[in-house]
Design a protein around this motif. Structure first.
Motif, mmCIF file in Angstrom:
data_model
loop_
_atom_site.group_PDB
_atom_site.id
_atom_site.type_symbol
_atom_site.label_atom_id
_atom_site.label_comp_id
_atom_site.label_asym_id
_atom_site.label_seq_id
_atom_site.Cartn_x
_atom_site.Cartn_y
_atom_site.Cartn_z
ATOM 1 N N VAL A 17 -69.063 -63.334 73.193
ATOM 2 C CA VAL A 17 -67.606 -63.398 73.345
ATOM 3 C C VAL A 17 -67.188 -62.764 74.679
ATOM 4 N N LEU A 50 -67.637 -65.356 77.199
ATOM 5 C CA LEU A 50 -66.600 -66.392 77.155
ATOM 6 C C LEU A 50 -65.333 -65.931 77.880
ATOM 7 N N LEU A 51 -65.076 -64.631 77.828
ATOM 8 C CA LEU A 51 -63.888 -64.098 78.489
ATOM 9 C C LEU A 51 -64.107 -63.915 79.992
ATOM 10 N N PRO A 82 -64.221 -67.553 82.713
ATOM 11 C CA PRO A 82 -63.010 -68.059 83.388
ATOM 12 C C PRO A 82 -62.373 -67.009 84.294
ATOM 13 N N ALA A 83 -62.550 -65.727 83.930
ATOM 14 C CA ALA A 83 -61.924 -64.670 84.732
ATOM 15 C C ALA A 83 -62.563 -64.559 86.107
ATOM 16 N N VAL A 106 -63.256 -66.953 88.042
ATOM 17 C CA VAL A 106 -62.749 -67.973 88.977
ATOM 18 C C VAL A 106 -61.832 -67.255 89.989
ATOM 19 N N PRO A 107 -62.051 -67.461 91.299
ATOM 20 C CA PRO A 107 -61.231 -66.738 92.286
ATOM 21 C C PRO A 107 -59.736 -67.033 92.111
ATOM 22 N N PRO A 108 -58.863 -66.086 92.378
ATOM 23 C CA PRO A 108 -59.162 -64.719 92.819
ATOM 24 C C PRO A 108 -59.594 -63.845 91.639
ATOM 25 N N MET A 162 -71.881 -72.892 79.014
ATOM 26 C CA MET A 162 -70.551 -72.385 78.663
ATOM 27 C C MET A 162 -69.928 -71.596 79.814
ATOM 28 N N GLN A 217 -67.600 -71.930 81.846
ATOM 29 C CA GLN A 217 -66.463 -72.816 82.093
ATOM 30 C C GLN A 217 -65.265 -72.041 82.617
ATOM 31 N N ASN A 266 -62.088 -73.377 82.500
ATOM 32 C CA ASN A 266 -60.955 -73.726 81.619
ATOM 33 C C ASN A 266 -59.628 -73.763 82.371
ATOM 34 N N HIS A 267 -59.664 -74.024 83.664
ATOM 35 C CA HIS A 267 -58.417 -74.085 84.441
ATOM 36 C C HIS A 267 -57.941 -75.548 84.501
ATOM 37 N N ALA A 303 -54.765 -76.578 86.737
ATOM 38 C CA ALA A 303 -54.328 -75.278 87.238
ATOM 39 C C ALA A 303 -54.996 -75.022 88.592
#
Lengths: 535, 201
Positions: free
Chosen positions: B42, B45-46, B49-50, B52-54, B75, B77, B79-80, B83
């Motif tokens: 988990v 999973l968090l 995506p976090a 991804v720049p910035p 996984m 990913q 998820n943007h 966006a």
């Protein structure tokens, strides 16, 4: 804290929801793979869009796996067809423990080879397949289950003369997989929302307009929104709020249906107006894991029972004939809601079909909504309608229980002795009873008795009333819930005390009976009278 | 197959809860490692995506802990979706010279050629990726352009092909209200990618 964690992750769960997800997401995986196959060489060949040098440079230092790197060019089609066959087996639930992991391997192999042609669909496909492989996704709605029903049902029919296949089992793995899907979906929406908050158009309300005015995505002309920009503002803001708050609100039971309804509408919109049907549908498929497995159980039962019956409603089986046993087992294996009664030669029917006619979707939905969590699966009791109070005495076969049976018979009850819960269920399957007296003396029987009593409690008006007599060492704790119709007597009473309790219980409840020595005339009437009614 | 339980054992939640009670007492040996793995999963999973720049150094360093595992199970990913903003689209136009001297033109993706819709999206994702590469990944961009050209030559049995990157910008609402359509030439920007000969592949 640990208890809450333990319950959240490790409380065993039935597999209906994850099995349903396996079918839906597996079908999407099959479709995705078929579409890859239309231009297999273009996407997976060494001289196609996805140049091996290009992909390997993008995946440098990555642990991403793909078997496609080892497939010779001349065998691309063969490998693809084998993958399709495995995926089909996975959807059908054949050797699911193996095919589910192979399906996951296939899914990520396609995604990691054609890495530049991926989008959201492939990501969601991958994690749903991964979680289906972790959980017992073949535990029901599968060929595996059909085979297990046949095999274990046949065995019980051979050994004990009753159709009793192993039940669908709840498992911790299914619980873990369910929670992982739920949490993963929360992460997806949380970061989809956070990602959008980095932009400006998601703040000023233009994002929805830009999405629907993208000529490469659009499937329907919605340009009239240009004259009503407030529509774009509302949809943009609602989308952001919904995505960012999904992670919190989805856990509130009262809000869950509304949150999911919003999601369904949004994804149908993405499918209908942007042509991303596959992505929209796979997201909606994942929502199946937010509903309890019992819902799918009820829906399936209602749907199955609404189908017209095929063939015989009763099957006679000769217990000494292997072919007859096998045939009957196959028929019963295909009868998941027990609509077909099995008549073992020399025995009365084991299962009584109880099918309600459903004529429309509205009827069906009404039935699903009002269906209790657990219904009384045996013959419905017709209290006060019998000539004598009909008792089932559930107790170990020992001197004490036989004495008790005699005493109760002397007091005018029609008392049948069941030596265990299975025997009691068999009796209740054939003939109605007004009351059940349970003598709990053996510690090993606690689970069975508790389950049986819970069934009585859930059975409502359809189930007989009961008295549970706890032994000397048994305490009446929170586990044994007392109720007016299902009483508990603790303290290890002797036979006389039990008889007094039983006679006083039902003497008050059924005052029309004269509880006393059984008249000779009535005894004769009982022996020659009706053999029990079926509902 | 699924079936309606016929005995309390298969029907009643009590039996399950009883099993849990028995489970809870003697199963810490496997529950603790599984719990640790779930927490790690988990956490990944968090973090994915976090990162991804910035993103912060803390998140990027955390990614080093979970990255290999997430890549393995596919996984990792972002998820943007759409966006940070819904952006312009990238297409590839081509003009292929056939062996018989004829010229044909086309574009990737093309709704009229690539069917079903999912196949169209696959092609669209390729050109979108090509557009995203821009000038930041010149080597990958060159390889991808070359792959496009080679595939087009194969499909049409062409001897050479010219590729053009087309950027389709998104109009504002005022643009439509002023009576223009989505297909106005002003919304397209064309940039020549290159000329490719089949012999060179």
């Amino acid at each position: 804290m640990w208890k809450a964690w333990d319950w959240f992750w490790f409380h065993p769960q039935r597999p209906e929801a994850i099995a349903f997800l396996r079918i839906l997401s597996g079908a999407m995986l099959v479709y995705t793979t078929i579409v890859w196959g239309i231009k297999l060489e273009a996407f997976f060949g060494p001289h196609g869009y996805q140049d091996p040098l290009l992909v390997q440079s993008q995946l440098i230092d990555s642990t991403a796996l793909s078997f496609w790197w080892w497939v010779p060019t001349e065998h691309l089609r063969l490998a693809h067809n084998i993958c399709l066959a495995i995926l089909t087996l996975y959807v059908l639930g054949v050797f699911t423990r193996i095919t589910s992991w192979l399906a996951f391997l296939i899914c990520i192999s396609y995604a990691n080879r054609a890495v530049d042609a991926n989008f959201g669909l492939d990501q969601i496909n991958a994690f749903l397949t991964f979680y289906c492989a972790i959980g017992d996704s073949g535990g029901t709605f599968s060929v595996d289950r059909l085979w297990k029903r046949y095999r274990t049902g046949l065995r019980s029919l051979k050994l004990r003369g009753v159709w009793k296949p192993n039940p669908v089992a709840a498992s911790v793995a299914t619980r873990v997989a369910t929670r992982l899907v739920q949490i993963h979906m929360c992460c997806v929406y949380l970061w989809a929302g956070f990602g959008k908050l980095k932009g400006t158009t998601w703040w000023d309300g233009r994002a929805f307009w830009y999405a629907l005015s993208n000529g490469e995505y659009k499937t329907h002309d919605l340009l009239w929104v240009a004259w009503h920009p407030w529509i774009s503002d509302i949809v943009t803001h609602v989308t952001i709020i919904w995505e960012v708050t999904f992670i919190a609100l989805i856990w509130v039971p009262a809000l869950r249906p509304w949150i999911l309804l919003m999601g369904v509408l949004m994804h149908l919109g993405i499918g209908g107006f942007m042509g991303l049907w596959t992505f929209g549908l796979i997201m909606i498929f994942a929502y199946t894991m937010y509903f309890p497995p019992e819902l799918y159980q009820r829906i399936f039962t209602k749907l199955w029972n609404s189908l017209p019956a095929l063939g015989e409603r009763e099957v006679v089986v000769d217990q000494s004939n292997r072919a007859s046993l096998s045939t009957a087992s196959w028929i019963k294996a295909w009868d998941p809601t027990d609509r077909i009664a099995l008549l073992v030669q020399g025995q009365s029917s084991e299962v009584v079909p109880q099918v309600k006619a459903i004529y429309s979707i509205a009827d069906w939905w009404r039935e699903v909504r009002k269906a209790p969590e657990v219904s009384w699966p045996f013959v419905t009791t017709d209290r006060l309608q019998g000539e004598r109070l009909r008792l089932v005495l559930l107790a170990n076969q020992n001197r004490r229980s036989l004495e008790l049976q005699d005493e109760l018979t002397k007091h005018g009850f029609e008392c049948r002795l069941a030596v265990d819960v299975v025997a009691a269920c068999s009796m209740l399957s054939v003939r109605p009873a007004d009351a059940v007296v349970m003598l709990l003396t053996n510690r090993e029987d606690v689970a069975d008795y508790r389950a049986f009593r819970q069934l009585l409690l859930c059975g409502g008006e359809e189930a007989p009333t009961s008295v549970l007599v706890l032994g000397t060492g048994q305490k009446q704790d929170n586990v044994w819930r007392n109720s007016e119709e299902h009483r508990i007597v603790a303290g290890g009473p002797v036979t006389d005390e039990i008889v007094r309790e039983v006679t006083s219980s039902w003497g008050e409840a059924f005052p029309k009976w004269e509880l006393g020595p059984i008249p000779a005339g009535k005894l004769k009437q009982k022996q020659t009278g009706k053999s029990g009614s079926r509902s | 197959m699924f079936e309606t339980p016929t005995t309390p054992r298969s029907n009643c939640s009590c039996e399950a809860s009883d099993r849990i009670n028995r489970d809870s007492t003697g199963s810490l040996r496997w529950k603790i490692p599984v719990s640790l793995f779930l927490a790690y999963h988990v956490f990944g999973l968090l973090i994915a995506p976090a990162s991804v720049p910035p993103s912060s150094d803390l998140v990027r360093n955390s990614w080093l802990l979970v990255g290999p595992y997430l890549q393995l199970v596919n996984m990792n990913q972002g998820n943007h979706f759409f966006a940070p903003d819904p952006g312009s689209s990238t297409l590839i136009k081509y003009e292929a010279n056939l062996k018989d001297g004829r010229k044909i033109t086309g574009q990737i993706p093309d709704k009229n050629v690539q069917f079903p819709r999912l196949l169209y999206h696959r092609h669209f994702m390729l050109t979108e990726q090509f557009g995203r590469m821009g000038d930041y990944e010149p080597r990958s961009r060159a390889l991808m352009a070359s792959a496009f050209a080679r595939q087009i030559c194969q499909e049409h049995d062409a001897v050479s092909v010219d590729l053009t990157q087309v950027t389709h910008f998104l109009p504002d609402t005022q643009w439509i209200r002023a009576g223009y359509s989505l297909e106005e030439p002003e919304l397209y920007l064309e940039q020549k990618v290159g000329h490719y000969e089949w012999n060179e592949f």
